[in-house]
Design a protein around this motif. Structure first.
Motif, mmCIF file in Angstrom:
data_model
loop_
_atom_site.group_PDB
_atom_site.id
_atom_site.type_symbol
_atom_site.label_atom_id
_atom_site.label_comp_id
_atom_site.label_asym_id
_atom_site.label_seq_id
_atom_site.Cartn_x
_atom_site.Cartn_y
_atom_site.Cartn_z
ATOM 1 N N GLY A 1 0.794 -1.222 0.000
ATOM 2 C CA GLY A 1 0.000 0.000 0.000
ATOM 3 C C GLY A 1 0.826 1.271 0.000
ATOM 4 O O GLY A 1 0.286 2.359 0.166
ATOM 5 N N HIS A 2 2.132 1.149 -0.183
ATOM 6 C CA HIS A 2 3.003 2.320 -0.246
ATOM 7 C C HIS A 2 3.227 2.710 -1.700
ATOM 8 O O HIS A 2 3.046 1.903 -2.609
ATOM 9 C CB HIS A 2 4.347 2.037 0.417
ATOM 10 N N CYS A 3 3.631 3.945 -1.893
ATOM 11 C CA CYS A 3 3.881 4.442 -3.240
ATOM 12 C C CYS A 3 5.371 4.333 -3.556
ATOM 13 O O CYS A 3 6.215 4.824 -2.812
ATOM 14 C CB CYS A 3 3.433 5.902 -3.352
ATOM 15 N N VAL A 4 5.661 3.697 -4.670
ATOM 16 C CA VAL A 4 7.017 3.622 -5.195
ATOM 17 C C VAL A 4 7.102 4.692 -6.284
ATOM 18 O O VAL A 4 6.365 4.650 -7.269
ATOM 19 C CB VAL A 4 7.323 2.226 -5.773
ATOM 20 N N ILE A 5 7.979 5.660 -6.061
ATOM 21 C CA ILE A 5 8.104 6.786 -6.982
ATOM 22 C C ILE A 5 9.496 6.714 -7.609
ATOM 23 O O ILE A 5 10.499 6.669 -6.897
ATOM 24 C CB ILE A 5 7.915 8.131 -6.257
ATOM 25 N N LYS A 6 9.516 6.708 -8.918
ATOM 26 C CA LYS A 6 10.783 6.568 -9.633
ATOM 27 C C LYS A 6 10.997 7.779 -10.538
ATOM 28 O O LYS A 6 10.161 8.077 -11.380
ATOM 29 C CB LYS A 6 10.774 5.291 -10.459
#
Length: 165
Positions: free
Chosen positions: A119-124
Motif C-alpha cells: 500500500g506504499h507508493c514507489v516513486i521513480k
C-alpha cells in the motif's frame, strides 16, 4: 517515448546512462503525484537549487500537457525550467528540463507513481537525454547524480513522510 529511453537494451553506446532515483513512501500514488506537482513550490529547496537562490519567490509546475515549470524571483523575469510532455495524474509526469539553460539544450525527466503490495507508493525519477548538452553532458549528469539524490531522494521523500495524510 519508448522503453529504450529507460533501459540499456538497444541504446547506442555513446548515450549516457539515465540518472535514476527511487523512493518508497507511505502515501497513495494520487497523493504523491499531487505533492510532487501541485506542491512543487512547498518541497523544492529554493535556497540551494534555483537560478535566483535567495531572490527566488516561487517555483510552480503548471498542470497539464504543455504546462511549464517556472521560477519567479525578485527583480528578474520568470525563468522557464521545462515543459510538461506527459500528464497522467496519479501515474506519471514527464517534462523537458533546462533550468537556467537555453530551452534547446534540454534534458528529459520522468516521474512515475506506483502502489506496491504493502500500500506504499514507489516513486521513480528518471533523468536522461544528456547528449543534448554537448560537451558539458558528462559533468552536468555527474552533478545530477548527487543532486537528484538530495532533492528527490531526501528532500521530497521527507516532505511526503511529514505532510498530513
Amino acid at each position: 517515448m519508448t522503453d529504450e529511453n529507460f533501459t540499456a537494451e538497444g541504446q547506442d553506446m555513446a548515450l549516457l546512462d539515465p540518472v535514476t532515483v527511487e523512493i518508497t513512501v507511505p502515501r497513495d500514488p494520487e497523493a504523491a503525484f499531487i505533492a510532487f506537482t501541485e506542491n512543487f513550490n512547498e518541497w523544492w529547496p529554493r535556497a540551494t537549487h534555483t537560478i535566483s537562490r535567495e531572490d527566488c519567490t516561487g517555483i510552480k509546475m503548471h498542470p497539464g500537457l504543455g504546462g511549464e515549470i517556472i521560477e519567479t524571483a525578485r527583480g528578474r523575469a520568470p525563468q522557464t525550467w521545462g515543459k510538461i510532455e506527459i500528464w497522467l495524474p496519479g501515474e506519471q509526469v514527464a517534462f523537458t528540463w533546462h533550468p537556467g539553460w537555453d530551452a534547446g539544450d534540454y534534458t528529459r525527466v520522468s516521474v512515475s507513481f506506483d502502489q506496491n503490495a504493502f500500500g506504499h507508493c514507489v516513486i521513480k525519477l528518471v533523468h536522461w537525454e544528456w547528449e543534448n548538452l554537448g560537451e558539458i553532458a558528462n559533468a552536468v549528469r555527474d552533478g545530477y547524480i548527487t543532486g537528484w539524490q538530495q532533492v528527490f531522494g531526501t528532500v521530497f521523500a521527507t516532505y511526503l513522510r511529514e505532510i498530513r495524510k
